[in-house]
Design an enzyme around this catalytic site. Sequence first.
Site, PDB file in Angstrom:
ATOM      1  CG  ASP A   1      -0.822 -15.475 -12.711  1.00  0.00           C
ATOM      2  OD1 ASP A   1      -0.215 -14.385 -12.685  1.00  0.00           O
ATOM      3  OD2 ASP A   1      -2.014 -15.594 -12.371  1.00  0.00           O
TER       4      ASP A   1
ATOM      5  CD  GLU B   1       2.357 -11.249 -13.521  1.00  0.00           C
ATOM      6  OE1 GLU B   1       2.147 -10.960 -14.704  1.00  0.00           O
ATOM      7  OE2 GLU B   1       1.506 -11.135 -12.634  1.00  0.00           O
TER       8      GLU B   1
ATOM      9  CG  ASP C   1      -5.370 -16.775 -11.444  1.00  0.00           C
ATOM     10  OD1 ASP C   1      -5.453 -15.569 -11.754  1.00  0.00           O
ATOM     11  OD2 ASP C   1      -5.724 -17.223 -10.338  1.00  0.00           O
TER      12      ASP C   1
ATOM     13  CB  CYS D   1      -7.439 -13.348 -25.600  1.00  0.00           C
ATOM     14  SG  CYS D   1      -7.851 -15.025 -26.139  1.00  0.00           S
TER      15      CYS D   1
END
Length: 388
Positions: free
Chosen positions: A184, A268, A348, A320
């Site tokens: 991330d 991502e 993160d 989550c």
Amino acid sequence: MQTHYTYKFRLYPKKEAESRLEESLELCRWLYNRLLEEINRARKEDRKITQSDTQGLIVRLKHENPELNEVYSKVLQMVNYQLWSNIRALARLKQKGKKIGKLRFKGKGWFKTLNFNQSGFKLKGKKIDLSKIGEIPIKLHRPIEGKIKGIIVKREKSGKWFANVQVEYKPKPLPSTGNEIGIDVGIKYFLTDSEGRQIENPKFYQKTLERIKVVQHWLSKKKKGSRNRTKQRIKLAKIYEKLVNQRDDFLHKLSHFYIENYDTIVVEELQIQNMARNPCLAQKILDASWGRFFQLLLYKAESAGRVFLKVHPRGTTQKCVSCGKEVQKSLKDRMHVCPYCGFETDRDYNASLNILYAGLGQPFVPLEMKPLRVIPVSSVIEGGSPLR
Ligand SMILES: [Zn+2]
């Protein structure tokens, strides 16, 4: 499968070679403008004109202007090629309905590259021999792997010369590691990965940024068109180049680490609106770091036989990772605290795990909180154990 790669090496031309390079650039610029003029005229007269027409014109122009023979013929051909590429790019934009202007004639100093495609160059130890230019010392700071397809000689804004050496090579797959990782990228840390590493944002840029501010301030005090202003401008360009180099060094080493140690790397998709749109060029270079990082991962993954995946960013922050429920958080919430399953961790880190699972298509599994490790930029640059 063949892969392409471009190496960038610094050139150190002596005075004589440098003036030949500069003359060649000017001749290429002249030719570019001359061919463009011909195309414009033909279109005005409603005559069809093609790339091979202007290609043929070069031969005639060489008879009329013998100085053109001082430039390697393939380099001149590539000027024609570039001109037509520009024309086609413009036509594509027009097709998409974009409002476009006409191709413009290029002013002095505009032409910055000499394209030696396929031939006209020879590497001889620490020198490169360019046809019609001569031998130029080259700093080969990395060994070249693969077959050289072409060399583009470029003058940067700082006045430094570089050779972009384009190669084609067969990728050599790395042995499998059995490991997978999610990454991330963010603002607080440059990245957080699914094994709990948090790489600090490169603050070493700070020094360079401060120097940029100082030089920019001086520059604003110099008279327009003055020699001193030009000097300061070159100085500024040199500092910017240094910034890009520092950034790339950091990103090369960081991407290298992940490629060496993981079979699958999931990130991502970057969203433009998430990136700061900063008017300051130095900041822009830094903002472009994530995109550049992904580019390097992609290219290195391809040549090492690794899998590099991009997943849609939807839900990676809120979800989550332990139970799959949505846990709303605002930008300033640094922690993920799940009221459903009790899982608590850095936001993160939660995102990096979501990214990994999205990439692997894995279901949620109950997790325990794990301590994270903050890794300074200096450890990335120096490499070795701290990353492991
Ligand atoms: Zn939960």
